[in-house]
Design a protein around this motif. Structure first.
Motif, short mmCIF file in Angstrom:
data_model
loop_
_atom_site.label_atom_id
_atom_site.label_comp_id
_atom_site.label_asym_id
_atom_site.label_seq_id
_atom_site.Cartn_x
_atom_site.Cartn_y
_atom_site.Cartn_z
N ILE A 1 1.01 -1.25 0.06
CA ILE A 1 -0.08 0.01 0.05
C ILE A 1 0.90 1.33 0.19
N ALA A 2 1.71 1.18 0.91
CA ALA A 2 2.86 2.27 1.10
C ALA A 2 3.48 2.58 -0.64
N LEU A 3 3.78 1.44 -1.32
CA LEU A 3 4.47 1.58 -2.53
C LEU A 3 3.48 1.96 -3.54
N SER A 4 2.42 1.65 -3.54
CA SER A 4 1.27 2.34 -4.34
C SER A 4 1.17 3.72 -4.10
N ILE A 5 1.20 4.42 -3.24
CA ILE A 5 1.25 5.79 -2.81
C ILE A 5 2.69 6.45 -3.56
N VAL A 6 3.71 5.81 -3.22
CA VAL A 6 4.86 6.24 -3.75
C VAL A 6 4.88 6.21 -5.30
N TYR A 7 4.48 5.16 -5.88
CA TYR A 7 4.56 5.05 -7.23
C TYR A 7 3.48 6.31 -7.87
N ILE A 8 2.28 6.49 -7.41
CA ILE A 8 1.41 7.48 -8.14
C ILE A 8 1.89 8.72 -7.85
N ALA A 9 2.56 8.88 -6.65
CA ALA A 9 3.15 10.31 -6.37
C ALA A 9 4.41 10.72 -7.18
N LEU A 10 5.00 9.70 -7.69
CA LEU A 10 6.11 9.82 -8.73
C LEU A 10 5.86 10.29 -10.19
N ILE A 11 4.66 9.58 -10.63
CA ILE A 11 3.83 9.83 -11.73
C ILE A 11 3.47 11.18 -11.77
N ASN A 12 2.84 11.66 -10.77
CA ASN A 12 2.23 13.07 -10.68
C ASN A 12 3.19 13.94 -10.56
N ILE A 13 4.63 13.60 -10.04
CA ILE A 13 5.73 14.80 -9.90
C ILE A 13 6.37 14.72 -11.27
N SER B 1 4.11 20.35 -4.68
CA SER B 1 4.56 20.31 -3.46
C SER B 1 3.58 19.39 -2.78
N THR B 2 2.35 19.15 -2.76
CA THR B 2 1.66 18.29 -2.50
C THR B 2 2.03 16.76 -2.62
N SER B 3 2.29 16.57 -3.93
CA SER B 3 2.85 15.23 -4.46
C SER B 3 3.96 14.94 -3.79
N VAL B 4 4.90 15.73 -3.47
CA VAL B 4 6.25 15.51 -2.97
C VAL B 4 6.01 15.25 -1.77
N ALA B 5 5.11 15.85 -0.89
CA ALA B 5 4.84 15.53 0.50
C ALA B 5 4.15 14.29 0.72
N ILE B 6 3.49 13.80 -0.33
CA ILE B 6 2.68 12.65 -0.40
C ILE B 6 3.90 11.38 -0.66
N LEU B 7 4.59 11.81 -1.45
CA LEU B 7 5.83 10.68 -1.82
C LEU B 7 6.62 10.53 -0.35
N ALA B 8 6.77 11.60 0.23
CA ALA B 8 7.67 11.38 1.60
C ALA B 8 7.02 10.46 2.45
N PHE B 9 5.71 10.77 2.62
CA PHE B 9 4.86 9.93 3.60
C PHE B 9 4.92 8.57 3.36
N GLY B 10 4.74 8.43 1.95
CA GLY B 10 4.56 6.86 1.36
C GLY B 10 6.06 6.27 1.63
N LEU B 11 7.08 6.99 1.30
CA LEU B 11 8.55 6.35 1.71
C LEU B 11 8.62 5.93 3.05
N VAL B 12 8.23 6.99 3.94
CA VAL B 12 8.55 6.63 5.35
C VAL B 12 7.52 5.53 5.91
N TRP B 13 6.45 5.35 5.23
CA TRP B 13 5.58 4.25 5.99
C TRP B 13 6.05 2.86 5.16
N PHE B 14 6.67 2.97 4.01
CA PHE B 14 7.20 1.90 3.42
C PHE B 14 8.37 1.38 4.30
#
Length: 351
Positions: free
Chosen positions: A241-253, A333-346
């Motif tokens: 689930i954490a990786l899914s957040i990271v993946y979508i955030a990277l696409i958005n960035i 900036s929101t996408s970067v923040a979401i990416l950070a949360f996803g990485l920490v959770w992973f």
């Protein structure tokens, strides 16, 4: 002479067998007693256990009263004695301990208190004291009072549950819709995933197809996991689930003009469905209302998702239309923040 040695050998064997059985901490066929009374918003549970067998289960000496005052007793009781009020697990608190002699045998008396938000309609007691670790022959004589009814049962290795009361259809529906709402609004990883999908959506029709694909997918795996048809390790699910957040955030960035495809939402929705099922696995679902519970829980999740989408998507569309430079950086900036949360959770979940 031969008869003498035979008699001596027989006596030695009998003495050795008696000595070994006496030295063992097992009491064999140990007994217990449960007196349970359900009140308006609480439950009193008086649990009496063979003190010697309790000492063996806790791997402690039984001569001192400190045995029943130790915090380990609290942990052991909560691990081996499960109480479900309207399907929700409730942990008890040890409020008093004592030692009582019953037929010349010492028993630990443990008084537990359970608190509810409201009086439950159905109560399930799942009893596993001693049965899987120290004495499979253990038996507990239980008496439970609820709604003016009294039920008695002998709990043993083959029969470990007491059920009393019945949850109504309306109560089940209401309870699990609320539970689904609470789960989606406190599941920050699911919220951030949905917001990431919204960032990559172009139109209302597009977001409708994404949310529909995500909903169908997580509904499938939620049902499969709840009915225990397919089960996956929680560590794997939560990490994915954490990786899914990271993946979508990277696409958005890195690809701001990308249009998220429904198959992507569907694929990740399958993983999120197993995550949604996690909370249900901790509950004692009523088999008579299993389908109702699952459907109501899913409805609660969908209502929560619709609320999130109806609030977040108009804001995202409004921000995208504004040409002022400081505001144009809000979404990246929101996408970067979401990416950070996803990485920490992973990292937290995988390692």
């Amino acid at each position: 002479m031969k008869r003498f040695w035979f008699s001596t050998l027989l006596l030695l064997i009998l003495f050795n067998s008696f000595f070994l059985s006496s030295a063992s901490a097992h009491t064999n066929n140990s007994e217990g007693f449960s007196n349970i009374e359900v009140k308006e918003k609480s439950l009193d549970y008086e649990l009496k256990l063979d003190l010697e067998e309790l000492g063996h289960a806790l791997e402690k000496e039984t001569e001192q009263k400190e045995l029943i005052d130790n915090k380990i007793v609290q942990q052991y009781v909560n691990a081996k004695l499960k109480l479900y009020a309207d399907s929700e697990a409730i942990n008890g608190t040890v409020v008093k301990t004592d030692i009582e002699m019953i037929e010349d045998r010492a028993f630990a008396v443990i008084n537990l208190a359970y608190n509810f938000e409201h009086k439950p309609e159905k109560l399930v007691v799942e009893y596993n004291m001693f049965l899987d670790d120290s004495d499979p022959s253990h038996a507990n004589f239980a008496s439970i009072k609820m709604n003016g009814e009294q039920q008695e049962k002998i709990l043993s290795f083959e029969s470990r549950e007491i059920e009393i009361g019945e949850v109504s259809f309306l109560q089940t529906t209401k309870q699990f819709i609320v539970l689904g709402l609470e789960h989606i609004f406190t599941g920050y990883d699911h919220i951030l995933f949905v917001i990431s999908l919204l960032i990559g959506a172009k139109t209302i029709r597009h977001i409708f197809t994404l949310v529909t694909a995500f909903t169908i997918a997580h509904s499938i795996t939620l049902a499969l996991a709840t009915f225990e048809i397919i089960l996956l390790p929680s560590r794997f699910v939560e990490s994915a689930i954490a990786l899914s957040i990271v993946y979508i955030a990277l696409i958005n960035i890195f690809n701001k003009d990308s249009k998220h495809q429904p198959w992507l939402a569907f694929g990740f929705g399958l993983i999120h469905g197993f995550g949604f099922a996690g909370i249900l696995s901790e509950m004692k679902l009523d088999t008579n209302h299993m389908a109702t519970s699952l459907f109501s829980f899913n409805i609660g999740i969908e209502i929560g998702q619709l609320i999130i989408v109806s609030i977040a998507f108009p804001i995202i569309l409004w921000i995208k239309k504004i040409t002022i430079k400081p505001i144009k950086w809000v979404i990246p900036s929101t996408s970067v923040a979401i990416l950070a949360f996803g990485l920490v959770w992973f990292i937290q979940r995988a390692f």
